[in-house]
Design a protein around this motif. Structure first.
Motif, PDB file in Angstrom:
ATOM      1  N   ASP A 230      45.121-138.775 -17.160  1.00 10.00           N
ATOM      2  CA  ASP A 230      45.638-138.098 -18.080  1.00 10.00           C
ATOM      3  C   ASP A 230      47.272-138.505 -18.466  1.00 10.00           C
ATOM      4  OD1 ASP A 230      46.572-136.192 -20.109  1.00 10.00           O
ATOM      5  OD2 ASP A 230      45.723-134.452 -19.038  1.00 10.00           O
ATOM      6  N   GLN A 237      42.194-137.614 -13.242  1.00 10.46           N
ATOM      7  CA  GLN A 237      41.020-136.715 -13.660  1.00 10.46           C
ATOM      8  C   GLN A 237      39.737-137.187 -13.182  1.00 10.46           C
ATOM      9  OE1 GLN A 237      41.126-134.336 -16.105  1.00 10.46           O
ATOM     10  NE2 GLN A 237      43.342-134.621 -16.086  1.00 10.46           N
ATOM     11  N   SER A 254      33.975-139.972 -27.389  1.00  9.58           N
ATOM     12  CA  SER A 254      34.966-139.018 -26.638  1.00  9.58           C
ATOM     13  C   SER A 254      35.307-139.392 -25.207  1.00  9.58           C
ATOM     14  CB  SER A 254      34.333-137.645 -26.646  1.00  9.58           C
ATOM     15  OG  SER A 254      33.341-137.428 -25.756  1.00  9.58           O
ATOM     16  N   ASN A 256      35.039-137.882 -22.671  1.00 13.83           N
ATOM     17  CA  ASN A 256      34.186-137.363 -21.515  1.00 13.83           C
ATOM     18  C   ASN A 256      33.106-138.362 -21.264  1.00 13.83           C
ATOM     19  OD1 ASN A 256      35.375-134.951 -21.428  1.00 13.83           O
ATOM     20  ND2 ASN A 256      34.121-134.026 -23.154  1.00 13.83           N
ATOM     21  N   ASP A 270      29.948-139.780 -17.364  1.00 15.09           N
ATOM     22  CA  ASP A 270      30.412-138.831 -17.838  1.00 15.09           C
ATOM     23  C   ASP A 270      31.928-138.299 -17.110  1.00 15.09           C
ATOM     24  OD1 ASP A 270      30.123-137.956 -15.374  1.00 15.09           O
ATOM     25  OD2 ASP A 270      28.845-135.907 -16.219  1.00 15.09           O
ATOM     26  N   ASP A 272      33.306-136.425 -15.140  1.00  9.82           N
ATOM     27  CA  ASP A 272      32.844-136.148 -13.665  1.00  9.82           C
ATOM     28  C   ASP A 272      32.531-137.268 -12.865  1.00  9.82           C
ATOM     29  OD1 ASP A 272      33.837-133.360 -14.629  1.00  9.82           O
ATOM     30  OD2 ASP A 272      31.705-132.783 -14.583  1.00  9.82           O
ATOM     31  N   ASP A 520      41.577-128.847 -27.747  1.00 12.59           N
ATOM     32  CA  ASP A 520      40.915-128.181 -26.591  1.00 12.59           C
ATOM     33  C   ASP A 520      39.484-128.350 -26.723  1.00 12.59           C
ATOM     34  OD1 ASP A 520      40.475-126.954 -28.884  1.00 12.59           O
ATOM     35  OD2 ASP A 520      41.304-124.860 -28.211  1.00 12.59           O
ATOM     36  N   THR A 521      38.751-127.768 -25.845  1.00 13.93           N
ATOM     37  CA  THR A 521      37.292-127.934 -25.627  1.00 13.93           C
ATOM     38  C   THR A 521      36.588-127.440 -26.767  1.00 13.93           C
ATOM     39  OG1 THR A 521      37.291-127.498 -23.281  1.00 13.93           O
ATOM     40  CG2 THR A 521      35.311-127.247 -24.266  1.00 13.93           C
ATOM     41  N   ARG A 522      37.058-126.640 -27.527  1.00 18.15           N
ATOM     42  CA  ARG A 522      36.291-125.954 -28.800  1.00 18.15           C
ATOM     43  C   ARG A 522      36.440-127.071 -29.837  1.00 18.15           C
ATOM     44  NH1 ARG A 522      37.624-123.602 -33.396  1.00 18.15           N
ATOM     45  NH2 ARG A 522      39.914-123.380 -32.357  1.00 18.15           N
ATOM     46  N   LYS A 524      37.322-130.327 -29.648  1.00 18.85           N
ATOM     47  CA  LYS A 524      36.287-131.664 -29.347  1.00 18.85           C
ATOM     48  C   LYS A 524      35.119-131.440 -29.638  1.00 18.85           C
ATOM     49  CE  LYS A 524      39.524-133.004 -25.244  1.00 18.85           C
ATOM     50  NZ  LYS A 524      39.474-133.238 -24.028  1.00 18.85           N
ATOM     51  N   GLY A 525      34.551-130.135 -29.309  1.00 22.89           N
ATOM     52  CA  GLY A 525      32.814-130.024 -29.704  1.00 22.89           C
ATOM     53  C   GLY A 525      32.939-130.054 -30.880  1.00 22.89           C
ATOM     54  N   GLU A 528      33.101-133.578 -32.593  1.00 20.35           N
ATOM     55  CA  GLU A 528      31.922-134.476 -32.112  1.00 20.35           C
ATOM     56  C   GLU A 528      30.792-134.151 -33.214  1.00 20.35           C
ATOM     57  OE1 GLU A 528      29.335-135.176 -28.146  1.00 20.35           O
ATOM     58  OE2 GLU A 528      31.167-134.218 -28.235  1.00 20.35           O
TER      59      GLU A 528
END
Length: 650
Positions: A230, A237, A254, A256, A270, A272, A520-522, A524-525, A528
């Protein structure tokens, strides 16, 4: 007694025997108190304190602010720009000013103390004067604010004629490329200076890339180390240690998801570090590229095949054989999503998934193409070859823009990249050179003895804008970070981050998918899903992006028009070739004895032969201008008609 009013008056009269004096005293006290209140509420310019407190400006302050703004404008703006600014201010104030009715207030007008009007009439007059003063102060304050807003709008980036952000030299003797990163770090702010650092990770040969937002960076080594960092918080990350050779990596739609080109095939992981997919069709890959608007992952490798894979559906789209052997240079055009491939024979081919053959094939270098970069607008392309030259090409005409740039240490450019503001970054060996305005100004050309333009001329180092060196470490990757004045370097010993002032353009579009570094996460979704709904099919990738949405003509008419254009081009080429072609003199048998004697005889001057030639010339002139037989006698006519071999007998 039955009337209460006289009693009240009488009672009041008894309590206040001098009623007339009391009323006069009360009126005087009321006038004095009103004067004190008016004095407290009025300043020296006649404006009330309430108006100043409500609008923040009094008449004197607004007039002073207007004079200061005018002085600032006269000192700041160029005479040629002052007219444009005044017109802009006039249009701005005309559009934003509402018609208001004002009352002229004369502060010198005073109400005499001894007047025939009553006290409430006097208060009414003073209230009118106060309201008029408030209206005047409010109007002046609003005009000052409008002038300030117009001044700010005129000095904004849309009306700014000078470029900002670049380091400029004060005189001709200064060189901006001598400015080191340590010097910049001392002069920059804290937030920007944080991006100047070196990560020494061992001799593993690291490469790096950024996502579309510029927040995350992906670091890969040739020995299997993968890390995602990051850039805002400078924290790690994800980190992987793969027991396999890694040649390239890239982010997908993205941050991720990212794809890694390993020794045998391409793998997708991904955020992770968990393996999601294994793309076995992409065998032995060298380079990867992701097309965000089409959701296509492209790879090219040792076998010379360019392959497209749809990451949204998992379908294999197409495969194209380049027929030019292994390929290790792959870049995409941001404007039309055409992939540019650099080959070992010096050619650059442009491919689209809808056509099996390359749409354009260019010969750019005499040796292998080592690196390539394309401008953000898709108009220019920079290529680096093994001849230690960097050439600039105009993709609208597919011609070389101007002469090439030579590297400082005479090493091939291993990596190239172009920033959003047109700064060209070149990595050659352990040095990096940055040049600006290389797509606008062509260096002076020199002429050779044959009056031909000498293309491959070495451009000296003082024309560079910035430079940076990594002693003992070879640079393999150079990438500009989006929306920031930061450049990332992947070296043989780790990762380096440097600051190049003026290289980034902070003009991000938060509504575009994957381009918001603060999402943020929302968000990004949602982005996408929006990008998946706006996904373009592969067959819409064309060399001319303006062809999408146009009306297709008849196939026969298009073929006929194409045939006519090709015939015209061929005729022009043949005419030029015939014009340049020179007639060759055939000299077969020139060394024979007879021809040698003839050449020697031509060099000998004979007096009789000269007289004979003059006589023959006179006879020809007589025959041309004369009448019957040219006026010659019989002997002269016989002598003129005799062959040249018998002329000596007359």
């Amino acid at each position: 007694k039955n009337n209460p009013k006289p009693q009240t008056r009488t009672t009041m009269g008894r309590k206040h025997p001098t009623s007339t004096n009391t009323e006069t005293t009360t009126n005087d006290q009321t006038k004095t108190k009103q004067k004190q209140n008016d004095t407290r509420r009025m300043d020296e310019t006649g404006d009330t304190i309430d108006v100043a407190r409500g609008l923040g400006l009094t008449t004197a302050e607004s007039q002073q602010a207007q004079s200061n703004l005018q002085t600032k404008i006269d000192q700041t703006f160029h005479p040629s720009e002052k007219t444009r600014f005044e017109s802009h201010v006039q249009s701005y104030t005309t559009d934003n000013t509402h018609p208001t009715t004002t009352t002229t207030n004369n502060n010198n007008t005073s109400i005499p103390e001894e007047t025939a009007i009553s006290s409430h009439q006097e208060r009414a007059l003073r209230r009118r004067a106060t309201n008029s003063t408030r209206q005047s102060a409010r109007t002046n304050a609003l005009q000052t604010k409008r002038l300030q807003a117009a001044s700010d709008a005129a000095t904004a980036s849309l009306l700014e004629t000078q470029s900002s952000g670049f380091v400029e030299a004060e005189n001709d003797k200064e060189r901006t490329y001598r400015l080191t990163q340590q010097t910049l770090k001392r002069e920059l702010d804290v937030n920007t200076s944080r991006h100047i650092y070196d990560l020494k990770l061992g001799d593993n040969g690291y490469r790096m890339c950024y996502d579309r937002s510029g927040r995350y960076s992906l670091l890969t080594s040739s020995r299997g180390h993968v890390a995602m960092m990051d850039n805002h918080t400078l924290t790690l990350q994800t980190e992987l240690h793969l027991n396999d050779q890694i040649r390239d990596a890239t982010f997908l739609h993205s941050s991720n998801l990212f794809a890694v080109a390993q020794e045998k095939c391409v793998y997708i992981y991904d955020g992770d570090g968990v393996e999601i997919h294994r793309l076995a069709d992409h065998s032995d890959p060298y380079r990867l590229a992701f097309l965000p608007y089409h959701w296509l992952l492209a790879s090219v490798g040792r076998n010379g095949y360019l392959k497209y894979h749809d990451t949204s559906t998992g379908e294999f789209v197409s495969s194209h054989r380049t027929k030019l052997g292994p390929c290790s240079v792959l870049r995409q055009s941001p404007s039309n999503a055409i992939l540019h491939l650099g080959h070992s024979n010096g050619t650059v081919t442009l491919f689209s998934p809808a056509t099996p053959d390359p749409v354009v094939k260019m010969l750019c270098h005499r040796g292998p193409v080592q690196s390539m970069a394309i401008s953000p607008d898709g108009r220019y392309m920079a290529t680096g070859g093994s001849d230690a030259q960097v050439k600039i090409w105009d993709l609208r005409m597919f011609k070389e823009l101007h002469r090439s740039y030579g590297t400082v240490n005479r090493r091939p450019a291993t990596s190239l990249d172009i920033s959003a503001t047109g700064v060209l970054g070149m990595a050659h060996g352990n040095l990096t050179t940055f040049r600006k305005d290389c797509f606008l100004r062509a260096p002076a050309l020199t002429d050779t003895e044959d009056n031909e333009t000498q293309v491959n001329e070495y451009v000296p180092h003082p024309q560079a804008y910035m430079s940076h060196s990594t002693p003992g470490r070879t640079i393999s990757t150079l990438r500009f970070r989006p929306f920031e004045d930061v450049c990332g370097l992947g070296t043989s010993g780790g990762i380096s981050s440097i600051v190049i002032p003026g290289s980034g353009a902070a003009q991000l579009d938060s509504t575009e998918a994957g381009c918001n570094p603060y999402a943020d996460t929302r968000m990004k979704g949602e982005s996408e899903i929006r990008s998946l709904l706006d996904k373009l099919p592969p067959h819409m990738i064309q060399l001319d992006p303006g062809a999408v949405g146009s009306i297709t003509r008849n196939v026969e008419m298009m073929a006929e028009a194409k045939r006519e254009v090709m015939e015209e081009v061929n005729d022009r080429k043949n005419a030029e070739r015939n014009q340049k072609r020179r007639e060759k003199r055939r000299m077969r048998g020139k060394n024979k004895v007879g021809k040698q004697l003839k050449r020697k005889a031509n060099n000998v001057i004979d007096g009789n032969l000269v007289k004979l030639r003059e006589k023959k010339r006179e006879l020809e002139e007589r025959a041309k201008h004369g009448g019957d037989e040219g006026g010659l006698t019989e002997s002269e006519r016989v002598k003129a008609e005799a062959p040249a071999a018998l002329q000596r007998f007359f």
